[in-house]
Design an enzyme around this catalytic site. Structure first.
Site, short mmCIF file in Angstrom:
data_model
loop_
_atom_site.label_atom_id
_atom_site.label_comp_id
_atom_site.label_asym_id
_atom_site.label_seq_id
_atom_site.Cartn_x
_atom_site.Cartn_y
_atom_site.Cartn_z
N LYS A 209 -74.83 43.31 -0.09
CA LYS A 209 -73.60 44.30 -0.19
C LYS A 209 -73.53 45.10 1.01
CE LYS A 209 -72.75 43.41 -4.55
NZ LYS A 209 -71.76 43.04 -5.03
N SER B 48 -73.77 46.77 -17.78
CA SER B 48 -73.41 45.55 -17.93
C SER B 48 -74.27 44.40 -17.98
CB SER B 48 -72.50 45.28 -16.43
OG SER B 48 -73.53 45.16 -15.40
N SER C 4 -71.59 48.08 -4.18
CA SER C 4 -72.76 48.74 -4.91
C SER C 4 -73.12 49.92 -4.17
CB SER C 4 -73.88 47.88 -5.10
OG SER C 4 -74.95 48.48 -5.52
N TYR D 295 -80.07 41.57 -2.29
CA TYR D 295 -79.02 42.09 -3.18
C TYR D 295 -78.53 43.02 -2.23
CZ TYR D 295 -75.80 44.20 -6.50
OH TYR D 295 -74.91 44.66 -7.03
N SER E 91 -67.97 38.29 -17.98
CA SER E 91 -69.07 39.22 -18.50
C SER E 91 -69.06 40.38 -17.88
CB SER E 91 -70.20 38.65 -18.51
OG SER E 91 -70.79 38.51 -17.17
N ILE F 251 -68.53 44.02 -15.71
CA ILE F 251 -67.33 44.80 -15.20
C ILE F 251 -65.99 44.11 -15.20
CG2 ILE F 251 -66.79 45.89 -13.06
CD1 ILE F 251 -69.50 46.73 -12.63
#
Length: 291
Positions: A163, A195, A146, A159, A16, A18
């Site tokens: 990253k 996305s 990101s 998150y 799904s 990107i």
């Protein structure tokens, strides 16, 4: 197109968002594909569409189910791709999940799961593929990080941490590979993209899913993000920030004027939390006037 045509490209998180769009654009270019994710049925759907839109044959696209958190399976998965194609020219580390929850409300096992998937799973797979690239003395490792690997933002502390960890790891790894000038370490840092990542985010506990993903139309179209990712890959950019404003402007502030960036992020962050609590997308345009 000339740089990637005929190359073997392994894309994780390809069911799904990107990753799926990467498979479509790479197939049009004529790259040979290994596509991985946990949902094999979605990978088969993507493969069928790739074959319809390209001149590739069935053997040119390998569907390989992969769970990034099952690190014991990564060596066998790498060997499966090598057995099928004989080589891996490009690894695209795209698999991962985002987060929408405040730290004070979030169980610590959520943070453990985020790091296990986004960070440890990614570097584990990279380790096995990199051994092959070192033997060949060439290859590209592309990691979809990101803009939150550059800055901090509320509702995504875990998150952001994962990253930031990826940024630090791959920037360090690049310096360890100076004897292999034809092995490229490429970090892609997208901003908000249209996305499906929001539909599958971590929340305050592992059993809970997000109730309302909100309108995503204000974000960068997935096909543009992927196109710029492939341009960055073909040109061996060490790091690419792929975002619209105001998020891109904040990246520059964070890099060159951090005191101003902290001040601005406090203001933007407050609005981000308000958006989230009111049921709209947390990244809804900050310049949009209330009706």
């Amino acid at each position: 197109e000339n740089e990637l045509r005929g190359k073997v490209v392994w894309v994780t998180g390809a069911s799904s968002g990107i990753g799926e769009e990467l498979a479509y654009q790479l197939s049009k270019i004529g790259a040979l594909l290994a596509i991985s994710a946990r949902r094999e049925d979605e990978l088969e759907r993507g493969k069928k569409k790739c074959l319809q839109m390209s001149s590739l044959s069935d053997k040119d696209i390998l569907v390989l189910r992969l769970d990034l958190t099952d690190r014991s399976s990564h060596e066998a998965a790498t060997n499966s791709v090598l057995k099928h194609f004989g080589k891996i020219d490009v690894l695209v580390n795209n698999g991962g999940r985002s987060q929408r929850s405040l730290f004070v409300d979030t169980n610590l096992d959520v943070y453990s799961a985020i790091m296990e998937l986004n960070y440890l799973g990614t570097i584990s797979l990279t380790k096995h593929v990199l051994n092959h690239m070192i033997q060949r003395k060439k290859g590209k490792v592309v990691t979809v990080s990101s803009v939150m690997g550059i800055m901090g933002a509320p509702l995504a502390s875990g998150y952001c941490a994962s990253k930031h960890a990826l940024q630090g790891f791959f920037n360090s790894l690049r310096t360890e590979l100076t004897d292999y000038p034809e092995i490229s370490i490429i970090n892609i840092c997208p901003g908000p993209v249209q996305s499906k990542i929001i539909q599958n985010v971590f929340t305050e506990n592992l059993a809970k899913s997000i109730e309302n993903s909100g309108d995503q139309s204000h974000k960068m179209p997935t096909d543009r993000c992927v196109r710029l990712t492939l341009v960055s890959t073909a040109n061996d950019l060490k790091e690419a920030w792929i975002s619209d404003h105001p998020y891109l402007a904040v990246c520059y502030l964070w890099q060159y004027a951090p005191t101003w960036a902290w001040w601005l992020m406090n203001r933007m962050g407050k609005r981000r939390i308000q958006n989230f609590k009111s049921g709209v997308d947390a990244d809804a345009s900050y310049s949009r006037k209330k009706k």
